[in-house]
Structure formats: C-alpha cells, structure tokens
Design an enzyme around this catalytic site. Structure first.
Site, PDB file in Angstrom:
ATOM      1  N   ARG A   1     -25.511  -5.599   6.005  1.00 20.60           N
ATOM      2  CA  ARG A   1     -24.980  -6.906   5.614  1.00 20.60           C
ATOM      3  C   ARG A   1     -25.281  -7.979   6.656  1.00 20.60           C
ATOM      4  O   ARG A   1     -25.152  -9.161   6.375  1.00 20.60           O
ATOM      5  CB  ARG A   1     -23.467  -6.792   5.406  1.00 20.60           C
ATOM      6  CG  ARG A   1     -23.066  -5.845   4.287  1.00 20.60           C
ATOM      7  CD  ARG A   1     -21.629  -5.376   4.413  1.00 20.60           C
ATOM      8  NE  ARG A   1     -20.656  -6.443   4.268  1.00 20.60           N
ATOM      9  CZ  ARG A   1     -19.968  -6.699   3.154  1.00 20.60           C
ATOM     10  NH1 ARG A   1     -20.148  -5.952   2.087  1.00 20.60           N
ATOM     11  NH2 ARG A   1     -19.104  -7.679   3.101  1.00 20.60           N
TER      12      ARG A   1
ATOM     13  N   GLU B   1     -19.345  -8.560   9.309  1.00 27.54           N
ATOM     14  CA  GLU B   1     -20.415  -7.975  10.103  1.00 27.54           C
ATOM     15  C   GLU B   1     -21.382  -9.034  10.629  1.00 27.54           C
ATOM     16  O   GLU B   1     -21.913  -8.897  11.744  1.00 27.54           O
ATOM     17  CB  GLU B   1     -21.186  -6.935   9.278  1.00 27.54           C
ATOM     18  CG  GLU B   1     -20.401  -5.670   8.979  1.00 27.54           C
ATOM     19  CD  GLU B   1     -19.496  -5.795   7.759  1.00 27.54           C
ATOM     20  OE1 GLU B   1     -18.778  -4.817   7.466  1.00 27.54           O
ATOM     21  OE2 GLU B   1     -19.513  -6.874   7.121  1.00 27.54           O
TER      22      GLU B   1
ATOM     23  N   LYS C   1       0.846  -1.189   0.000  1.00 24.04           N
ATOM     24  CA  LYS C   1       0.000   0.000   0.000  1.00 24.04           C
ATOM     25  C   LYS C   1       0.883   1.242   0.000  1.00 24.04           C
ATOM     26  O   LYS C   1       1.887   1.316   0.700  1.00 24.04           O
ATOM     27  CB  LYS C   1      -0.909   0.017   1.229  1.00 24.04           C
ATOM     28  CG  LYS C   1      -2.006  -1.026   1.198  1.00 24.04           C
ATOM     29  CD  LYS C   1      -2.940  -0.906   2.377  1.00 24.04           C
ATOM     30  CE  LYS C   1      -3.882   0.265   2.226  1.00 24.04           C
ATOM     31  NZ  LYS C   1      -4.955   0.268   3.244  1.00 24.04           N
TER      32      LYS C   1
END
Length: 646
Positions: free
Chosen positions: A399, A371, A285
């Site tokens: 979700r 979740e 990243k």
C-alpha cells in the site's frame, strides 16, 4: 469441538429475504441466536471473534432494512463478516472458516452474490461503494450502496480521499461508521437515539430541503450563513462536523446493539432523498461474550477455544515466533544505539514492535492503518539522522509502494524495513500472503534486500540493518515459529551481498533464499541418496546478489535450481539476468549445457490452507525440488528451462 447452540429462529433463515419476513419483535431473539452461532463456529475453527460479535445487531438490522443483494453491502476489512455469512446462505459451511477448501475469513466475490466486493485490507469500502452507487445512478438502476467501516479504518487516508469524492454518489450512498473503540463517540443513550431518528426522518429532511431551496434564493452571504447555522446547530447536538464538511449528512451516534434504535434510523436513511448519509453507530467488540468483552485484544483473533470457559487452545511449546525474535533483537540493538526507533502501522503485536515499545515507549510509534505515512515518516527520521525500523507486513507494505520508491529509494535514505509475513500465510489466504516483496523491492536502485533462513539469521540481519547507513535495507521473514536453532548470544554483522555455502557437491546446485533452506537441505539428502552430489547455498541476499558465488555454482554444476517464497520477478529472475549478462546461457561451459530452473510461487492467488499444504501445492517443498532436478537431468536440451511444477 463446541456444542451446537439451540437456534430455532435462526434455523428458518437461509437468505436475507427470510429475515425480512420476520416481525420486528423477533429480531432480538434472532440476534441472540446469531451471536451464539458465531461463538460456537469460531470456537470450532478459530478466527476473528471480537469484531464479528460487535456487529451482530448491526448486521441483522442492515439485512432487515435494505434489499440485499440488490443493495450492495460492502464490509471494510471483512473480518467482522462472519454473522453476515451466516445470514447469507453460508451457515452450513461456517465451520469450515479459514480451512483448506472452506469459507474465506473475509468477504470474497467468488463465494457469494452477497459479497459484492472482496476485502481483507482496510479502508476500501467507501471508495468501492461510491463506485457501486455511481454506476447505479449513471445507468438508472435501483439500489443503494452501504459501506460499513470501522473507526480504525478511518485512520487511513484513503477513507478521507473517498469521502471527499462521495457527493456525486448522492442518496445512493450510505456509510455506516462502526465506532467500536469509543474513540470518536460521546456517550450515547435515549436522547441521542431520539435526535438521530428525528433528523433522519423524511419529514425533517423534507423541511430542511425546503429551507435550503429558499436559502439559495437569498443573497450569497445570507445563504452561506444559513447553511453554516444548520451545520453548527446539529454539530452541537450530535457531532459529525468533520463529516458534514466532507459532504455527508451526519446521523448519530446511536447504540449499535439496540435494534429499537437501529431499525427506524436505517429505515429513514434508506428512504431519504438527502445524501450521501453517514450513520455513526457505537458498538462494543466482543459484545455478548464475557471473555471477549473483557479482553478485546486477546479475542480479536483466536485459536480454537472452549465456549464455556473461553480458554483458547494453546499451541505446543516450540521455537519462538519470528515476530518476537525480531522484536527482541531490535530491543538489544536499541540498548546500544539511542538513534534506533521503531514504527508500525496498527500491528504492534503482530510485528513484535510491542516488545520494543515496552522497553522504549518514547521511541516506538504506532501510526495506525497508515502505511504510506509510516514509510515517509521513517524517511523523515532517517534524513534527520535517526535509524528507523519500519515494521510492516509484506502484504501491507504494498500500500505504500510509491513512498518506498519516491521518498526512500530515490533519496537513498537508510530506512530499515522489517517485512513480516513474507511468503504464504496459511489461514489468512491470498489477501495476506507476502508473495511480491522481493519482486517490488529488488528492482529498485539503492536497495538491499535480505531474507532470513531461520531465526538465528534474522538476529544477524537485524544487527546488520542497524549498522547499515548507506542505503535502504530490508529483511523479510515468514509468519509463524522459527526452526528451533540456537539464537546467537552476539549477533554478527553480515557482509552485504554475500551468501553462505551449507553443503558442497558437484552435480546439482540448489540456490535458496529465505526459509525454503530447510526444504533445500532435505532435498539434497534425497538427491545424495540417489547418487547425485548436491551443493546447497543460502544466498541471504536477493539484492545485491553474491555474483561470485552464483557464477561458480552455475559453471561447475550440471543443474542449478533457485528456490524462493516469492512470485515471478524475484530471485530466479535476477539470477537468470546475471547468467544472461555473464554469457553463461550460451552453452559450452558444461557438457550438455547449463540447465537452470527457477522455483517460485505459482502465478495464481492461493486460497487458505495449512502452510505446509500451501507450499506443497505451490511446488516448493523438498519433493518438488527433487522432482525438478530429476526432470532437468532427463532432458537433453541445452539453454535455460525455467519453471515451477504445476
């Protein structure tokens, strides 16, 4: 504003077909120019930076090797797609990212044929790509489906559900695992790249296919042993045994920044008859921009920044962010109560749980992008006598709705839901807006649903949740900073289902839920200036409603207006139901009948813009309230007139 970089080669690329006309030895220069353009653009607009910089070479290689848009490229989450947008005809608008009327910060079908599938939530890419690949196979159309999924997205169960079903897509499906945390990959280098190139080659796959066909003619025990030996031998040298068990041919890991490694492997994968194939690519990243490499978390999402120094523009000092108010309030509650624990799904900083984790590391749980697990984990904790706070963005809690219903509400377990990013969210747009949580929670038996009007109210509501053990309870609050009110030194336990009067009047009643209260008070000032005596109530609770307060307001005022930062089916619908059940809609209680209006988010998905402009466009600011009241007073009809200004 960032100075524009010099990009002579990138200037010749308008669509991927232009890229495919380049010679391989030109790709390194193109990638360097593409990285410079991403840094410059995000320096101007703000947005996601580190993830996009990490996939510059990978994006270049994919568009060079595959025939996009015929080959369908599906990005997971989508915040790493800025290099992809630049290469696919949108460079001239790249400095409008996340601005009103500009490019979305994520992939979006309506924006380009090169975005075949929109994504801003994680872990959807493999499922969607299987759909593309299977459709092509069933209709005998050419084209591959390429899913690029980050290692963080692999923490969600949906990714594994998809991989378990991927075999039917055959060689039409390529999954590229972008491992940018080194959380999966062993060290990579020349040997790994060489092995990946060999085992993905047509010659190797052809020989392997011949041997597999021969092995099938052997007795089943010998056939099974031969298959296991092949998987074990490649697993020893390359890893990927889990993916092999899920039906993928595994290739990798390879250096995702080395184009000399990437290109031949992707070409082999493109031409392979083996499938489906998973290519394991290791990236970094923030690659190529020192500030982002050194601080990946701070440069994941950024404000406008100086490209030379990396210094981000600082917001002017002001009230604390709601997420931090929540985190600090929860820490104070946890000091008094050792049974309080906090759970988040890969958003510790975004929810304020990072503050709790710093104070109570053994009582904070980041479960990753999971979740569903977060909610049922919280239910298990609650069933065992703990007091769990499950802090999840409104849009992400969607979700886990079945778990909210089945594992929490039906069992009446006292899970505390801290619902961040409720309402409209500005630059992140429709995919991250918390537009539906009042609707999907307040319909559930046993639930208590609160909405904080300001940061002081949030402190009181966190305290109320901590002490509430008889049912599930939720509080919703917006993205951004509070209103600047003084935070209470000692929090107050609120009476469940009781609102508060902010202003008493006689003709107009405004019933507010959440942070539209400030606009409701501004509207009341404007109405009073026009001679219209106005009451303002902060209902605090969407469920249970303060029925006594609402009945009083509806039966003593000529016009009543509900206002909320939620879609149809929320507060307004519940107030209308209460009025109907109480017979308040039959007329006769007030001269001219009761005029009741419900103001809520319009029935559309709103694109990104500044929050204040979004709310104005939605008809949920003070001007819209005044207009709604004046329009109602000009009507002579009785009964219910519910609507939102277009």
């Amino acid at each position: 504003m960032s100075e524009l970089p010099t990009t002579p080669l990138l200037d010749t690329i308008h669509v991927p077909a232009d890229l495919r006309a380049l010679k391989p030895d030109q790709l390194r220069q193109l990638a360097d120019e593409l990285r410079a353009e991403v840094i410059s653009a995000v320096g101007t607009t703000g947005g996601h930076l580190g993830s996009g910089l990490g996939v510059v070479e990978l994006t270049t290689a994919i568009h060079y090797v595959f025939d996009t848009p015929r080959d369908r490229l599906v990005w997971d989450v989508g915040h790493q797609c800025y290099p992809h947008k630049i290469l696919t005809g949108r460079r001239d608008r790249i400095r409008t990212l996340r601005q009103g009327g500009g490019l979305s910060g994520f992939t979006k079908r309506s924006e380009s044929e090169y975005d075949p599938f929109g994504a801003a939530h994680s872990s959807t890419s493999i499922s969607a790509s299987i759909g593309f690949a299977t459709a092509n196979r069933l209709t005998d159309r050419p084209g591959k489906a390429i899913a690029v999924i980050g290692d963080g997205s692999m923490s969600a169960g949906m990714a594994y559900e998809a991989m378990n079903n991927a075999e039917k897509a055959g060689n039409r499906l390529v999954v590229i695992l972008n491992d940018n945390d080194m959380s999966i990959a062993p060290p990579v280098g020349g040997l790994s790249a060489y092995l990946s190139r060999i085992v993905s080659s047509r010659e190797f796959l052809g020989l392997r296919d011949i041997l597999r066909k021969f092995a099938r003619k052997l007795p089943r025990p010998i056939h099974n042993a031969a298959r296991k030996t092949d998987e074990f031998a490649r697993g020893l040298t390359m890893g990927g045994t889990l993916f092999e068990e899920l039906g993928f041919y595994y290739v990798g890991p390879i250096d995702g920044h080395n184009l000399d490694h990437l290109i031949p492997v992707l070409e082999n994968v493109r031409d392979a008859e083996e499938g489906p194939i998973l290519v394991h690519v290791v990236t970094k990243k923030g690659k190529g921009y020192a500030p982002a490499e050194e601080s990946a978390d701070k440069y994941h999402g950024v404000q406008k920044f100086d490209v030379i120094t990396g210094t981000q523009a600082k917001a002017p000092p002001g009230p604390p962010a709601y997420q931090n108010v929540f985190g600090d309030a929860l820490v104070e509650e946890a000091k008094r109560d050792p049974t309080i624990v906090a759970i988040t799904a890969a958003m510790p900083g975004g929810t304020g749980v990072d503050r709790f984790a710093k104070a109570f590391p053994d009582r904070a749980f980041d479960v990753g992008i999971a979740e569903q697990h977060a909610v049922t984990f919280a239910a298990g904790l609650a069933a065992q006598g703990m007091r769990p706070f499950c802090a999840i963005y409104s849009t992400f809690l969607q979700r886990a709705y079945d778990q909210v219903v089945h594992d929490v509400a039906i069992q009446n377990l006292p899970v505390r839901f801290a619902i961040d990013r409720a309402g409209l969210v500005g630059a992140d747009g429709a995919t991250h807006a918390g537009s539906f949580d009042v609707t999907y929670l307040a319909t559930l038996p046993n639930f208590v649903v609160m909405a904080a009007a300001d940061e002081a109210e949030l402190v009181h509501m966190v305290h109320t949740m901590a002490l509430h053990d008889s049912s599930p309870i939720a509080v919703r609050y917006p993205r951004g900073n509070g209103t600047g009110v003084v935070l209470p030194e000692t929090p107050e336990r609120l009476a469940i289902g009781k609102g508060r009067m902010m202003r008493e009047g006689k003709k107009v009643a405004i019933l507010s839920l959440g942070t539209r209260l400030a606009e409701a008070l501004h509207a009341a000032d404007a109405l009073e200036a026009k001679g219209l005596s106005t009451s303002v109530a902060d209902l605090r609770f969407a469920k249970p409603l303060d029925e006594a307060l609402i009945r009083r307001l509806l039966t003593t005022h000529e016009v009543a207006v509900t206002i909320e930062e939620n879609a149809v089916g929320g507060l307004g619908a519940h107030v209308l139901t209460l009025a109907s059940d109480a017979g308040l809609l039959d007329g006769g209680l007030i001269d001219g009948g009761l005029k009741l209006r419900t103001m809520r988010l319009p029935d559309i998905f709103q694109d990104q813009d500044k929050p204040e402009l979004q709310y104005a466009a939605a008809g949920l600011d003070a001007a819209a309230i005044v207009d709604t009241v004046l329009t109602a007073l000009r009507h002579n009809s009785t009964g219910v007139e519910a609507g939102v200004r277009a």
